[in-house]
Structure formats: C-alpha cells, structure tokens
Design a protein around this motif. Structure first.
Motif, PDB file in Angstrom:
ATOM      1  N   GLU A 266      30.083  53.578  18.018  1.00  0.00           N
ATOM      2  CA  GLU A 266      28.698  53.155  18.190  1.00  0.00           C
ATOM      3  C   GLU A 266      27.870  53.289  16.917  1.00  0.00           C
ATOM      4  N   LEU A 267      28.492  53.737  15.813  1.00  0.00           N
ATOM      5  CA  LEU A 267      27.716  53.936  14.590  1.00  0.00           C
ATOM      6  C   LEU A 267      27.163  52.623  14.042  1.00  0.00           C
ATOM      7  N   VAL A 268      28.007  51.604  13.991  1.00  0.00           N
ATOM      8  CA  VAL A 268      27.562  50.312  13.449  1.00  0.00           C
ATOM      9  C   VAL A 268      26.659  49.581  14.434  1.00  0.00           C
ATOM     10  N   PRO A 269      27.048  49.458  15.733  1.00  0.00           N
ATOM     11  CA  PRO A 269      26.155  48.754  16.670  1.00  0.00           C
ATOM     12  C   PRO A 269      24.779  49.397  16.787  1.00  0.00           C
TER      13      PRO A 269
ATOM     14  N   ASP B 182      19.540  53.469  16.478  1.00  0.00           N
ATOM     15  CA  ASP B 182      18.737  52.676  17.408  1.00  0.00           C
ATOM     16  C   ASP B 182      19.464  52.494  18.729  1.00  0.00           C
ATOM     17  N   ARG B 183      18.726  51.927  19.671  1.00  0.00           N
ATOM     18  CA  ARG B 183      19.276  51.484  20.975  1.00  0.00           C
ATOM     19  C   ARG B 183      20.005  52.578  21.725  1.00  0.00           C
ATOM     20  N   PRO B 184      19.364  53.643  22.207  1.00  0.00           N
ATOM     21  CA  PRO B 184      17.934  53.906  22.001  1.00  0.00           C
ATOM     22  C   PRO B 184      17.676  54.588  20.676  1.00  0.00           C
TER      23      PRO B 184
ATOM     24  N   THR C 195       9.291  57.287  25.980  1.00  0.00           N
ATOM     25  CA  THR C 195       9.919  56.337  25.064  1.00  0.00           C
ATOM     26  C   THR C 195       9.379  56.547  23.645  1.00  0.00           C
ATOM     27  N   VAL C 196      10.305  56.650  22.675  1.00  0.00           N
ATOM     28  CA  VAL C 196       9.909  56.864  21.283  1.00  0.00           C
ATOM     29  C   VAL C 196       9.491  55.526  20.674  1.00  0.00           C
ATOM     30  N   VAL C 197       8.274  55.472  20.141  1.00  0.00           N
ATOM     31  CA  VAL C 197       7.733  54.247  19.561  1.00  0.00           C
ATOM     32  C   VAL C 197       7.873  54.249  18.040  1.00  0.00           C
ATOM     33  N   ALA C 198       7.696  55.399  17.409  1.00  0.00           N
ATOM     34  CA  ALA C 198       7.752  55.464  15.949  1.00  0.00           C
ATOM     35  C   ALA C 198       8.064  56.890  15.513  1.00  0.00           C
TER      36      ALA C 198
END
Length: 780
Positions: free
Chosen positions: A60-63, A113-115, A369-372
């Motif tokens: 999952e590192l690249v995705p 990312d994601r999440p 949810t983390v926005v920034a």
C-alpha cells in the motif's frame, strides 16, 4: 540497496562494530518511531524498517502516496518503496547539522493518503570521531623577556574539536625541553586554560629562541591529533607584563542591543614605570571575524561596545580574548577572557506552514476526518519559542496537537453544504513572549455535495383548467421542482406516474417532457366524456442513489359550446280553443351550463302575415293565440328556432306544417295519428280538422366558428339562474332518442292535449294533430 558500512583501512572493523551498536530503533508512542544512525554513513546504509515499524503494508506504500518530508534535510534519508526500508541517501555531517549541540536529530514526517495519516520519525545522528583537534594557529609566536621569573605562566590558545562528548575531550602534550612545561587548568566555567610555565631563568644570550611542539589528542576511538608550533623569542628589558583585574569577565547582553551599547569594561595594570606602564587594549589576533564585526574595544579605556547586530538565534555566547600590552621595549602583554552571554528577546514571529490539504470535504464526512496538517515553529527560545495554535472563527473544525509543534485540522461537527458551501478558516500561531508575537494563515475548506436532498415542488398539488377540443400535443402546464443539492445531484428529470383512466392508460392522454417539466395533452379532450383528469408527475434527481418526490395535477376540462340542441318528439293533441296548447317541441343539448340553456322562437311567416300560433320561450309549447275559423288558410307552416346560450350560440330548427280538415274527415293513409278529437253527433254542422306535421332541420348554425387551439387554463363555470328557474351542469351527457323499434327517426316529440267531450249535437271546430316521423327527419 547498498548495505556497505564503512570499510576504511585501519579503522574499518571498529567502525563496522560501532555502526551495529548505534543502529537501533524503538517506538515512543503511537505514530512516533525513533532510529539512530552514525554520521558520515555511506549511501545505502540501513537505518530501519520504517514501513514495518509504522504498521504499513508494503503493497500500500505506492497506492497511498507514501512520502517522506524533512524540514531543511530533505535528501539525507530516503525510503525504498519496494521493501519499506529507510536508508542513508546522502552524506550526513552531524557537526554541520547541529554544531556542538549534544543532541542532534533529523525529524521526519511520513505522510500517506487514503485515508490521510501522518507519522513522526526521529532519527538521532550519532557522533563519530571525524574531526581532529585544531589549534587557532599552526605557528604561535611568543615574545618573552629574559627577566621573566621562573614559575611564571604564559597563556596559550587551546585547540578546538568540532565533535562532542568523548570525541571532543582533549589532552595536551609538550615536546621535551629544558625551559618550559605545559600547564592545563580548568576553571569554574569548565573551560580549560592552556599555558606554558617557565621552569628556569631565561638567558637570551645563551638561547635567543625556543621552538616547542604542542600536541592535542581527542578521546575518540581511534583518537585524532592536532599540533601547533610555538616559536618563543626571548626579549630583554621590560620585565613586567600588564595584569587584568580578573582573568575571566562574564556579562549578559540582550540580543538586538543597539549600536554603542556598553557590554563590559576590562581593566589591566602594569607594575612598571613610565612608558612601560602605559597599557593599550586589543583583541587577540586569534579573534574571529564574526566577533570583530559585532564588538568594538576602545584601546585606551578598555570599553567593549556593541557595533553590529547581536542575534541570539545566530550566536548564544561570545568568548573573546583580550590583550593588554604595555609600551615598553620590548612590549609585554597580559590576557583575559570575556564571556558575553546573549539573552533572548521575543524578536521572531512564529512560522506557520499548512501542508497536505485534503480537499474538498464531503458534507457527510465522519467526525474526526483530518482536513490538513499544520506545522509551527519559532526560532526564539524558552517561553518566546513556545507556540500555541488557535482557530477562528467558530466553525465545525478544530485543531488537535499531534506531535511537538504539529497540529491536525479535523472535522468537529456535522457539515451541510446546502447551509454553508465554503469555510474561510484563519489559523493563528502565537508564542509565549511578552508581548507575544503571532502569525496567521488562511485555509479555505470547500464542502463537497452528497445527494441528501430530494427534488421539491413549490406545492403538493396544482389545479389546471383546459378547454375541451384542444389541439393534439398542446402544452397545458409546466411542473418545476428544485433540488438544493449541486451538479448531478441537483439535475432533475420528470416522468408520469402511470395509471389507468377508465379503459385506457394515462400516457395516452398526457405526457411530460423529462427535462423541462412541460405537460402536454396528447389528444383533444372532451368535457362530455371526461370532466376531471387527475394524475401525478414524479421528479427524480441524478444522484446515486437517486431521490425523488411527486406532485398531483388536477386537470379540469372546461366545456365549450360544441353540441347543438337536439329535438325530441312529443305528440300533443288539444282542442282548438284560443290559448290552448296544440303541440310541444322539446330539445336537449349535450353541453353544460349556458351552453345547454335552450330557448324557443317562432320565426315570422312569409309575407309578414300574423300567425294564429305562438311558442313558449323556454318550454317549447305551441299554442293558439285565437280560435281558428274558416278564414284561416287551410295549410299553415311554422318554423321554430331552438337556440342555446353558448358563445357562439348554436341553433336547430323545426318546421311544423298545419292543415285544417273537415270534422270527421279521415286522416291520410300515410299519416300516423297520435291523438284526435271527439266525433260529431247526427245533424251537426261541418267541422274542420287540423293536421300538424313537424319537420326537423339538422343544419347547425352559429354566429362564429369555434376557436381552435384554445388549450390554456379556463375559468370555472358558475351556476346561474334565469326567468324559468336555475340550471347547472347537465347530468346527462350523450342522448339519442329512438321512436319504437328500429333505427332512430326524429328528435321531435309533438302531442295534442286531451279535452273533455263537448255537448252532443253542438257545432265546434276540432284540431287533430298528426306527427310525421318519416325518414326525412335527421338524427344527431
């Protein structure tokens, strides 16, 4: 990956052992990993299995867009995304990174990312003994009077080592000689003072110069050395050097002190007399250019003043060597050390950086949810460098401290895009100084739409009035629904809610345009067949899943005057007295209201002759205006006009033929007598009989043709009253009048009233009524 760890000749084995000893990893809490690595490690040196230690799968590192960030040290370390190993990417110099600071670490941020997740990794850089001791000068020249007494001490500048800890602990040695020994002292400031001590009286005539070699050895393994040559010239005459009141002057000075600020006053005295006693102050020749740019020493009175910008964040301590030299021949000097400690002031505004924005935010995003991600820093120290963050204005977000000076902007309460579609946030970073300094950054958070609103009609039901006989495909109404969502979620389409209308499907009567909501009548509507058409239109959006609602349309079909009056036969037989009803014309109209309100008129006879008959305006009854006699024409023709009250009015006509015959004369064989008068007695006078024949005209006449294409909403019809009573919508729609068996013949009904018999033997005229129902009369 390159797994080589230094294999330099001589020290390779020991360095390899040190690398394995210092290459450690431990977790210090959720999302925080600590590693250590030796400085100067070669490219490819293993640091740690960062993916495994952070609980991330290699696949999952690249995705998930695994990335590594480090403020100011971006390329020193790198991660192999195939095996998740953190390795040395470029040369790491601890002294370049941290100077002489004991603790030296590289702070990394691992972001996926994601999440969106952030991990903080600290890589401690371990010192190795890669810096040898360095003396300020390769050759140090000293001038000593031969009168200098044995045991006197000549101060020297020691060596410095850029390493820390044991690697920077220095020991000194002096080459063997007869006159000097090396003296090392440590004062209360933990500063080593190096000097030469004279062992016996000097004799310039015997030995005018002495050449010494001082060696400095550090405590590293392997140890490194540095040397300096000391060239001592023996002088004569002036045998007292100036001496300072203190060997070490220690003062504090606020940073940003203005030019001319007095830092310290140094003072030295000389026991000699005359010019040998006059002292001149100067900075030591080894003083750095940076120190010389910051301070000025008055050569006469020993004042040290500020002349440059003093910045705590640049230098926290100045160590200045000051000499006092007399004017003797040869001159003699004394030395002291001035330690200027710089005191921090709150002169740096906090730095605030917003990174890794995850926008837009779905309006149904879960709380937390983390926005920034936000990082803050302040170059000041102590309370001046302690930064706190706040968020304005009152919004459904909050700041959560994650690691040291890192914050996450997270969702704190539910969002509704239809209420607020965009939030303008202001993040304020404020330090703890007095007065405090602050910095702000703006963040615009867009709220993304989800399909949470169904299309809505302005009202649940609409009433529409449409005139009958509309042209096919006529637009009768437009429905409109509004969806508070955006884009596809607000794209509304319309459709009929199918049902049966009698024996037919609703879609055979009306249709709705999917995009515009326009409702069309597919065929002409007939008020006499269908007064009210009630159906539903559905509005659906294009969201996933779609949402929808329905609206009810009540379409009232308004009557037009499109049916002429229809005559029904009603035979009547009555006596021929004045004012007696001799026949009745009755008609019906399939329309309603005014369109079905009928009136009867008797058209004037040809030639303007006055007729002995009249017709009732609203009942259609034909009656005599006087008694009939022989002077009346034997054959009379009446034309009855039947007219409705529509706009325009429609009419029908009935022709009534009257014949006077003798009393007792038999009717013609072709006529059917429906009613007759009583017979005359013997010897009575001659009587006359009237035969009534009604002919119906089927031609419809109207003052103007019906309007075409009138399919807009009409006005409701009211119940009205007339001279003959009240009327409203006709309850009977379509009527066909048939006479006996067989096909329908005439829409006429004529009758003669029955009269009581007259006195026997009396003379009177009698009216016999005959109804002609021959096929020449049309039906409707």
């Amino acid at each position: 990956m390159d797994w080589n760890i230094w294999k330099e000749e001589g020290s390779g084995a020991r360095r390899l052992l040190l690398s394995f000893l210092f290459l450690t990893v431990w977790k210090t809490g959720s999302g925080h990993v600590h590693y250590s690595v030796l400085e100067e490690a070669k490219h490819g040196t293993f640091v740690g299995r960062i993916a495994q230690d952070l609980g991330l799968e290699l696949a999952e590192l690249v995705p998930r867009l695994f990335r590594l960030e480090s403020k100011g040290h971006g390329d020193l370390l790198e991660v192999n995304l195939q095996n998740g190993i953190l390795f040395v990417n470029s040369r790491i110099d601890r002294e370049e990174l941290c100077g002489r600071t004991l603790e030296c670490s590289i702070h990394l941020e691992v972001i996926v990312d994601r999440p969106l997740q952030v991990f903080h990794v600290e890589v401690e850089v371990k010192d190795i003994n890669d810096n040898q001791p360095v003396f300020p000068m390769a050759v140090k020249k000293l001038f000593l009077f031969e009168s200098r007494p044995p045991g006197s001490r000549i101060p020297l500048e020691g060596a410095s080592d850029a390493d820390i800890g044991a690697n920077s602990l220095l020991t000194y040695s002096l080459n063997s000689n007869d006159y000097f020994t090396l003296d090392i002292k440590r004062n209360d400031e933990n500063i080593k003072s190096l000097g030469l001590v004279l062992k016996k009286v000097l004799n310039r005539e015997d030995t005018p110069e002495h050449h010494l070699l001082i060696t400095a050895v550090d405590g590293g393994k392997p140890e490194l050395t540095g040397t300096t040559q000391v060239k001592i010239t023996i002088l004569d005459v002036n045998d007292n050097a100036p001496e300072f009141e203190r060997t070490v002057y220690k003062v504090s000075l606020f940073e940003n002190a203005p030019n001319g600020t007095l830092a310290v006053i140094v003072n030295a005295s000389d026991l000699d007399e005359g010019v040998n006693k006059d002292v001149v102050y100067s900075f030591n020749t080894d003083t750095s250019a940076d120190t010389l740019s910051k301070f000025y020493l008055d050569p006469v009175n020993g004042y040290i003043n500020v002349k440059g910008n003093i910045d705590f964040e640049e230098t926290k301590l100045y160590e200045i060597q000051v000499e006092a030299t007399d004017k003797g021949t040869p001159p003699m000097s004394g030395h002291c050390t001035v330690l200027v400690e710089i005191v921090d002031t709150n002169d740096n505004v906090p730095e605030l950086v917003i990174k890794s924005l995850s926008l837009p935010v779905l309006e149904d995003a879960p709380l937390g949810t983390v926005v920034a991600l936000i990082s803050v820093s302040d170059r000041d120290s102590g309370a001046n460098g302690q930064v706190t963050c706040s968020l304005t204005p009152q919004v459904p977000f909050k700041l959560v401290s994650t690691f040291k000076n890192y914050y996450s902007l997270v969702l704190d309460s539910a969002l509704d895009r239809e209420s607020v579609a965009n939030y303008a946030l202001v993040v304020t970073a404020r330090d703890g100084g007095s007065p405090s300094l602050s910095a702000t950054a703006s963040v615009s958070v867009e709220v993304a739409d989800v399909n949470d609103n169904a299309p809505a009609f302005a009202q649940p039901e609409y009433t529409v009035f449409v005139k009958e006989n509309n042209p096919p495909g006529c637009h009768i109404f437009t429905v409109s629904a509004r969806d508070a969502d955006a884009q596809e979620n607000a794209l509304v389409s319309y459709s009929l809610v199918e049902r049966r209308v009698g024996e037919r499907a609703l879609s055979s009567y009306v249709s709705v345009h999917a995009e515009s909501g326009k409702v069309y009548a597919l065929q002409p509507l007939d008020h006499e067949e269908l007064e009210l058409l009630q159906f539903q239109v559905s509005a659906r959006d294009a969201g996933v899943p779609p949402l929808g609602s329905n609206v009810t349309l009540q379409v009232f079909v308004l009557d037009e005057n499109d049916n002429a009056p229809a005559l029904l036969p009603e035979p009547v037989s009555r006596a021929v007295g004045a004012g007696h009803v001799v026949a009745k014309v009755r008609a019906v109209d399939a329309d309603s209201g005014y369109n079905a309100w009928l009136s009867y008129e008797l058209q004037p006879a040809a030639g303007g002759a006055r007729s002995p008959f009249r017709v009732a305006l609203y009942t259609g009854e034909i009656s005599t205006t006087r008694a009939l006699d022989e002077a009346d024409a034997p054959r009379q023709r009446l034309l009855v006009l039947v007219k409705d009250h529509g706009e325009p009015a429609l009419t029908a006509t009935a022709t009534v033929l009257l014949s006077l015959v003798e009393s007792g004369q038999a009717p013609r064989p072709s006529s059917r007598v429906l009613a007759g008068g009583a017979g005359a007695g013997a010897g009575a006078a001659r009587a006359r009989l009237l035969v009534l024949t009604l002919l119906l005209s089927t031609a419809l006449r109207c003052s103007a043709p019906p309007s075409e294409g009138a399919c807009g909403p009409g006005k409701p019809t009211l119940v009205c009253s007339s001279a003959v009573g009240s009327w409203s919508y006709s309850q009977q729609r379509r009527q066909r009048v048939c006479s006996g068996e067989g096909p329908p013949k005439a829409d006429l009904m004529a009758f003669s009233p029955s009269l009581p018999p007259g006195p026997i033997g009396g003379d009177r005229e009698q009216l016999n009524v005959e109804v002609d129902l021959s096929p020449k009369v049309s039906t409707f």
